[in-house]
Design an enzyme around this catalytic site. Structure first.
Site, PDB file in Angstrom:
ATOM      1  N   ASP A  89      -6.046  -9.531  13.517  1.00  0.00           N
ATOM      2  CA  ASP A  89      -5.690  -8.124  13.582  1.00  0.00           C
ATOM      3  C   ASP A  89      -6.504  -7.404  12.499  1.00  0.00           C
ATOM      4  OD1 ASP A  89      -4.463  -5.696  13.585  1.00  0.00           O
ATOM      5  OD2 ASP A  89      -2.486  -6.412  13.012  1.00  0.00           O
ATOM      6  N   SER A  90      -6.972  -6.206  12.781  1.00  0.00           N
ATOM      7  CA  SER A  90      -7.980  -5.554  11.935  1.00  0.00           C
ATOM      8  C   SER A  90      -7.483  -5.018  10.600  1.00  0.00           C
ATOM      9  CB  SER A  90      -8.580  -4.373  12.686  1.00  0.00           C
ATOM     10  OG  SER A  90      -7.594  -3.369  12.840  1.00  0.00           O
ATOM     11  N   GLY A  91      -6.171  -4.925  10.419  1.00  0.00           N
ATOM     12  CA  GLY A  91      -5.636  -4.217   9.256  1.00  0.00           C
ATOM     13  C   GLY A  91      -5.201  -2.811   9.630  1.00  0.00           C
ATOM     14  N   GLY A  92      -5.554  -2.387  10.848  1.00  0.00           N
ATOM     15  CA  GLY A  92      -5.198  -1.038  11.302  1.00  0.00           C
ATOM     16  C   GLY A  92      -3.701  -0.805  11.362  1.00  0.00           C
ATOM     17  N   PHE A  93      -2.935  -1.849  11.728  1.00  0.00           N
ATOM     18  CA  PHE A  93      -1.483  -1.669  11.812  1.00  0.00           C
ATOM     19  C   PHE A  93      -0.895  -1.373  10.444  1.00  0.00           C
ATOM     20  CE2 PHE A  93       2.959  -3.210  11.944  1.00  0.00           C
ATOM     21  CZ  PHE A  93       3.441  -2.324  12.898  1.00  0.00           C
ATOM     22  N   ASP A 143      -8.580   0.647  13.448  1.00  0.00           N
ATOM     23  CA  ASP A 143      -8.082   1.867  14.079  1.00  0.00           C
ATOM     24  C   ASP A 143      -6.943   2.432  13.240  1.00  0.00           C
ATOM     25  OD1 ASP A 143      -6.251  -0.194  14.533  1.00  0.00           O
ATOM     26  OD2 ASP A 143      -5.477   0.750  16.344  1.00  0.00           O
ATOM     27  N   GLN A 194      -5.547   4.074  21.720  1.00  0.00           N
ATOM     28  CA  GLN A 194      -4.438   4.746  21.046  1.00  0.00           C
ATOM     29  C   GLN A 194      -4.146   6.059  21.777  1.00  0.00           C
ATOM     30  OE1 GLN A 194      -2.460   3.583  18.825  1.00  0.00           O
ATOM     31  NE2 GLN A 194      -3.559   1.977  17.694  1.00  0.00           N
ATOM     32  N   GLY A 221      -0.384   0.844  19.269  1.00  0.00           N
ATOM     33  CA  GLY A 221       0.495   1.982  19.002  1.00  0.00           C
ATOM     34  C   GLY A 221       1.698   2.075  19.914  1.00  0.00           C
ATOM     35  N   ASP A 271       1.264 -10.495  21.572  1.00  0.00           N
ATOM     36  CA  ASP A 271       1.664 -11.114  20.310  1.00  0.00           C
ATOM     37  C   ASP A 271       2.890 -10.388  19.810  1.00  0.00           C
ATOM     38  OD1 ASP A 271       1.101  -9.532  17.463  1.00  0.00           O
ATOM     39  OD2 ASP A 271       0.039  -8.673  19.155  1.00  0.00           O
ATOM     40  N   CYS A 309      15.691 -28.118  27.649  1.00  0.00           N
ATOM     41  CA  CYS A 309      14.521 -27.664  26.886  1.00  0.00           C
ATOM     42  C   CYS A 309      13.871 -28.878  26.214  1.00  0.00           C
ATOM     43  CB  CYS A 309      14.945 -26.634  25.838  1.00  0.00           C
ATOM     44  SG  CYS A 309      13.605 -26.148  24.711  1.00  0.00           S
ATOM     45  N   CYS A 311      11.674 -28.737  23.638  1.00  0.00           N
ATOM     46  CA  CYS A 311      11.130 -28.432  22.302  1.00  0.00           C
ATOM     47  C   CYS A 311      11.609 -29.490  21.299  1.00  0.00           C
ATOM     48  CB  CYS A 311      11.550 -27.023  21.853  1.00  0.00           C
ATOM     49  SG  CYS A 311      13.199 -26.936  21.115  1.00  0.00           S
ATOM     50  N   CYS A 314      15.479 -29.155  20.523  1.00  0.00           N
ATOM     51  CA  CYS A 314      16.429 -29.466  21.599  1.00  0.00           C
ATOM     52  C   CYS A 314      16.400 -30.938  22.006  1.00  0.00           C
ATOM     53  CB  CYS A 314      16.144 -28.593  22.816  1.00  0.00           C
ATOM     54  SG  CYS A 314      16.572 -26.855  22.556  1.00  0.00           S
ATOM     55  N   HIS A 340      11.777 -23.778  18.369  1.00  0.00           N
ATOM     56  CA  HIS A 340      12.413 -23.556  19.681  1.00  0.00           C
ATOM     57  C   HIS A 340      11.954 -22.229  20.286  1.00  0.00           C
ATOM     58  CE1 HIS A 340      15.312 -23.200  22.923  1.00  0.00           C
ATOM     59  NE2 HIS A 340      15.456 -21.947  22.521  1.00  0.00           N
TER      60      HIS A 340
END
Length: 376
Positions: A89-93, A143, A194, A221, A271, A309, A311, A314, A340
């Site tokens: 992730d670019s750091g924009g968030f 962004d 955006q 966004g 994500d 399940c 996992c 479980c 899980h």
């Protein structure tokens, strides 16, 4: 290279080939912000639970240990011992989430570190340089993630600046990939759409960034204050204006229901921190809805988190035991819950791909949503 294998309505089943391997989509990227999934989950665990691609965060790794240190250690793949794709992730968030610690200018963003308060500057070139040092498979363009419900005038100015930044990102990425000491000269660049909840701004922006012929396109966004209905409307409006022959990534989304609805509208990549964050607090996803292991009714419950399940939690442990670990603040409790939840998400994505392959995505989506809603 991105290749669509099957369409089922707007849902699409594809594969995306990278220098670090091929990703089968739709896919959920397991979020390891600082080069690790929170909750004591190792990369060997990620292999065991069917993780295809991991996501790490540019800003956080720049703050510590420092991207230059990661480069000296051979890049993020070697550093965290993971040989499959990584998206950074670019750091924009953080421009959005650290609003009280930053100032936005045309050249970039001035931050105060959330760790020690030191001054940090990050613009398009700096974000690309940091991501090149990390040597991720996919770099995200820098962004501004404007609040979903921001004023129209602000959003228009913000989106125009994001477009200018994207042009700078593309030029810098090209320069970096050509340098002799670049660890991953095949690093890919995804641009970000955006426009808050304004359909016309979103569509116009999608058209503009599509002309730049990037390796993939994200819708950013969203899931930042708007309703689910608004989010679905924006996805529906924007996807037709993004290149059909490139992957589409919905950033930071979301719940199982969000993912099922977005796949239905043509999204490939997802994500979200929900599975790991909720897991650390004993909130667990099942095919029959969410359960909270802190509830007293699980004190003597000898069943696994979910019957059937496969996992690591479980297959071996009871709800009662995992609840005890959480109450006793034993790290193993958090770890088993996170494993899980990530397994649940990764398995759901496998089911989604199979349903699209078989041309029965609508039936699968309805059955999955009905089960999760009714608990049966």
């Amino acid at each position: 290279m991105y290749r669509i294998l099957k369409r089922d309505g707007n849902a699409k089943r594809a594969e995306f080939t990278t220098v670090h391997g091929t990703v089968q989509t739709p896919v959920f990227m397991n979020v390891g912000t600082a080069a690790a999934i929170k909750g004591a989950v190792a990369t060997s665990d990620l292999e065991q639970i069917g993780t295809q691609i991991e996501l790490s965060n540019t800003y956080h790794l720049h703050v510590r240990p420092g991207d230059k240190i990661v480069k000296k250690l051979g890049g993020l793949h070697k550093f965290m011992s993971w040989d499959k794709p990584i998206l950074t992730d670019s750091g924009g968030f953080q421009v959005f989430s650290l609003a009280s610690l930053r100032k936005i200018k045309e050249e970039g963003v001035y931050f105060n570190s959330h760790v020690d308060g030191r001054k940090i500057f990050m613009g398009p070139e700096e974000s690309m340089q940091i991501q090149s040092n990390l040597a991720s498979t996919i770099a995200m363009a820098f962004d501004e993630c404007a609040p979903a419900l921001a004023e129209r005038d602000y959003v228009e100015r913000s989106v125009a600046r994001t477009t200018r930044w994207l042009v700078r990102c593309k030029a810098e990425m090209k320069r970096l990939n050509a340098l002799p000491d670049t660890i991953n000269p095949h690093q890919l660049l995804f641009g970000i759409n955006q426009g808050a909840v304004y359909e016309d701004i979103r569509i116009e922006h999608a058209k503009q960034i599509s002309e730049l012929d990037l390796d993939g396109y994200a819708i950013g966004g969203l899931a930042v204050g708007e309703s689910h209905e608004q989010m679905y409307q924006i996805i529906e409006a924007v996807v037709p204006y993004l290149p059909a022959d490139k992957p589409t990534y919905l950033m930071g989304v979301g719940t199982p229901a969000n993912i099922l609805e977005a796949v239905d509208r043509g999204v490939d990549f997802f994500d979200c921190v929900y599975p790991s964050r909720n897991g650390r607090h004993g909130h667990l996803y099942t095919n029959y809805g969410k359960i909270n292991l802190f509830n007293a009714k699980y004190e003597l419950d000898e069943r696994p988190i979910e019957e059937g399940c496969q996992c690591p939690a479980c297959r071996r442990y009871s709800r009662a035991y995992i609840r005890h670990l959480l109450k006793a603040k034993e790290m193993l409790g958090m770890r088993l819950c996170v494993l899980h939840n990530l397994y649940f998400y990764n398995t759901m994505m496998t089911e989604i791909r199979e349903a699209i392959d078989q041309g029965r995505y609508q039936a699968y989506k309805k059955e999955k949503l009905d089960k999760m809603r009714t608990g049966s």
